[in-house]
Design a protein around this motif. Structure first.
Motif, PDB file in Angstrom:
ATOM      1  N   UNK A 181       0.849  -0.989   0.193  1.00 48.37           N
ATOM      2  CA  UNK A 181      -0.230  -0.389   0.035  1.00 48.37           C
ATOM      3  C   UNK A 181       0.478   1.206  -0.184  1.00 48.37           C
ATOM      4  N   UNK A 184       2.220   2.245  -3.539  1.00 50.32           N
ATOM      5  CA  UNK A 184       1.301   2.085  -4.169  1.00 50.32           C
ATOM      6  C   UNK A 184       1.419   3.920  -3.641  1.00 50.32           C
ATOM      7  N   UNK A 185       0.873   4.011  -2.699  1.00 50.96           N
ATOM      8  CA  UNK A 185       0.588   5.697  -2.387  1.00 50.96           C
ATOM      9  C   UNK A 185       1.772   6.052  -3.158  1.00 50.96           C
ATOM     10  N   UNK A 186       2.760   6.112  -2.797  1.00 47.70           N
ATOM     11  CA  UNK A 186       4.329   6.617  -2.993  1.00 47.70           C
ATOM     12  C   UNK A 186       3.895   7.777  -4.194  1.00 47.70           C
TER      13      UNK A 186
ATOM     14  N   UNK B  37      -4.842  18.165  -3.304  1.00 46.05           N
ATOM     15  CA  UNK B  37      -4.445  18.142  -1.583  1.00 46.05           C
ATOM     16  C   UNK B  37      -2.973  19.091  -2.127  1.00 46.05           C
ATOM     17  N   UNK B 236      -6.040  11.413   1.623  1.00 42.55           N
ATOM     18  CA  UNK B 236      -5.287  11.151   1.089  1.00 42.55           C
ATOM     19  C   UNK B 236      -5.296   9.917   1.279  1.00 42.55           C
ATOM     20  N   UNK B 239      -6.487   8.572  -2.370  1.00 41.34           N
ATOM     21  CA  UNK B 239      -5.856   8.706  -2.942  1.00 41.34           C
ATOM     22  C   UNK B 239      -4.900   7.216  -2.615  1.00 41.34           C
ATOM     23  N   UNK B 240      -4.536   7.232  -1.996  1.00 39.73           N
ATOM     24  CA  UNK B 240      -3.540   5.820  -1.879  1.00 39.73           C
ATOM     25  C   UNK B 240      -4.370   4.188  -1.914  1.00 39.73           C
TER      26      UNK B 240
END
Lengths: 284, 284
Positions: A181, A184-186, B37, B236, B239-240
């Motif tokens: 996760x 993926x978020x980064x 964001x 956030x 988005x994640x």
């Protein structure tokens, strides 16, 4: 886990080969069981029938061992195999049948559930050729002790299934954890990277372990059913189970063909015309 | 349920189209969320961010409604879609993500689980560009009340998932009951017949009902998460979640391509040579 293209392809080919060998063996089992049940009717040789049942249960164990060897190298494909129809994949539990469904086959056969009357009607009606012949030992005449034992087993198997399902659920949840996760978020770049590849490999390995556990439960359920019932009943049960398995594969295939028959026709036409109108991606 | 070839093909095409439209919309959501964001950082306009979050949650509900309409006509394909990789299908629960995994995304983001230190290290390390900017409202600073509410929700969602999983289990068991098992047992001819076709249609309809129930749980979980957290945290989180979803699709596809790349090359060679050595049946 094998990650190179060629070796993974080899594994998928072996997995598929293993499945089709098993299907061929099941067809042989069906013939053997039918012959043995017919012959038992005249010679009442329960011993020979018992031997055949034992061999068939052993064959199932051998199949699960082979699957286990192959699953450790690439397991995901076992959870929605390309060789299955959607119907079969929708019925799949941990890469195979639910062991509790084996017991439902017995209930359907002996008509011990709420639908008793209808079941008995159907059973007697459509299965005269086999059912009439096996007399006292046949599945419709399970004793109350046997039924109690089968029912106990049913409850135990459902509990064990639940345990494995819960482990699978938590494994599925884990995929939404680190590093997957967070990676993926980064970033917008959806490149997996080493940490994610390792995590996905580990995920597949854990799934393989669960499939082996489920296969063990399938085998143990089979073994215990065969212990509880007589050789004639065991042979009838295995015949029903195998026919159900083979039939569902065939029915699923036919339903899918009926649904996608026109797609294939379209693809063929497009290929003949070289128009490239269809890329066939809608077919499986 | 539609059974004719052409209409079922149309439905599968619509299902696939619906999925790809959703994927395109997710890509748009990712861009919108990032922009919002970044802009919130300077103008501190939580209201605008809140509106976007609301729209995205609505879009998810619209998607589930569309899926529901399409699933009632042909549901099996949703349980192991041809448009998914094996990896994704192995992660599938009732035709979609586990709602409990949404909450695991939050845990991974705020590092509230046992892996706290590693999570925080990873999160800060690789997400500097977004994470640094959102200040007090960001997901890493969930209050203890919020965490408690999220944890309560997690427990509730797991219970609801269990309920739906149990219904699915019993539906799978039912397939081994009448008339399916009895018809399969009765004959060597594996023709389904009207009673079995009806039973299989009914089975698919029941699966569709369960998928709708699961979609409702997915939507409700999303809605409740958004209620508990601030607009910045919700953005956030979304988005994640969306990046995870899109990444898993891509990673699964890449892993599959790496595994089957050589098959496709073989097929292409066979096709060019007209040797018919490979029928491509090993590809998906």
């Amino acid at each position: 886990m094998a990650t190179s293209g060629s070796s993974s392809y080899e594994i998928e080919k072996l997995q598929k080969g293993c499945y089709y060998e098993w299907m061929i063996l099941q067809a042989k089992h069906i013939v053997d069981l039918k012959e043995a049940l017919t012959s038992q009717q005249s010679n009442k040789n329960d011993h020979k029938l018992g031997e055949l049942v034992g061999e068939i249960v052993d064959d199932f164990q051998k199949y699960t061992k082979r699957r286990s060897e192959l699953s450790h190298q690439s397991c995901s494909s076992y959870f929605a195999p390309s060789w299955n129809s959607s119907l079969e994949n929708g019925l799949l539990w941990m890469g195979g049948s639910r062991p509790s469904s084996f017991i439902r086959v017995i209930y359907a056969m002996c008509g011990s559930q709420t639908e008793t009357q209808l079941s008995q009607y159907l059973f007697i009606k459509i299965d005269e050729n086999i059912h009439e012949n096996h007399g006292d030992g046949s599945m419709s005449q399970l004793t109350s002790t046997q039924l109690w034992q089968i029912n106990e087993l049913h409850m135990k198997v459902i509990k064990e299934e639940d345990k494995i399902s819960k482990k699978a659920a938590s494994l599925q949840e884990d995929a939404a954890d680190m590093p997957i996760a967070v990676t993926a978020y980064a970033t917008d770049l959806v490149e997996a990277g080493v940490a994610v590849e390792d995590a996905l490999d580990k995920h597949e390995e854990c799934m393989a372990v669960l499939m082996v556990e489920a296969d063990k439960l399938r085998f143990e359920t089979l073994r215990k059913i065969v212990e509880v019932v007589t050789p004639v009943q065991a042979a009838e049960f295995l015949l029903a189970k195998k026919r159900l398995y083979v039939s569902l594969h065939e029915w699923g295939r036919v339903r899918e063909e009926r649904r996608f028959g026109c797609v294939r026709a379209d693809d063929a036409a497009a290929a003949r015309g070289g128009a490239g109108k269809s890329n066939g991606s809608a077919t499986r």
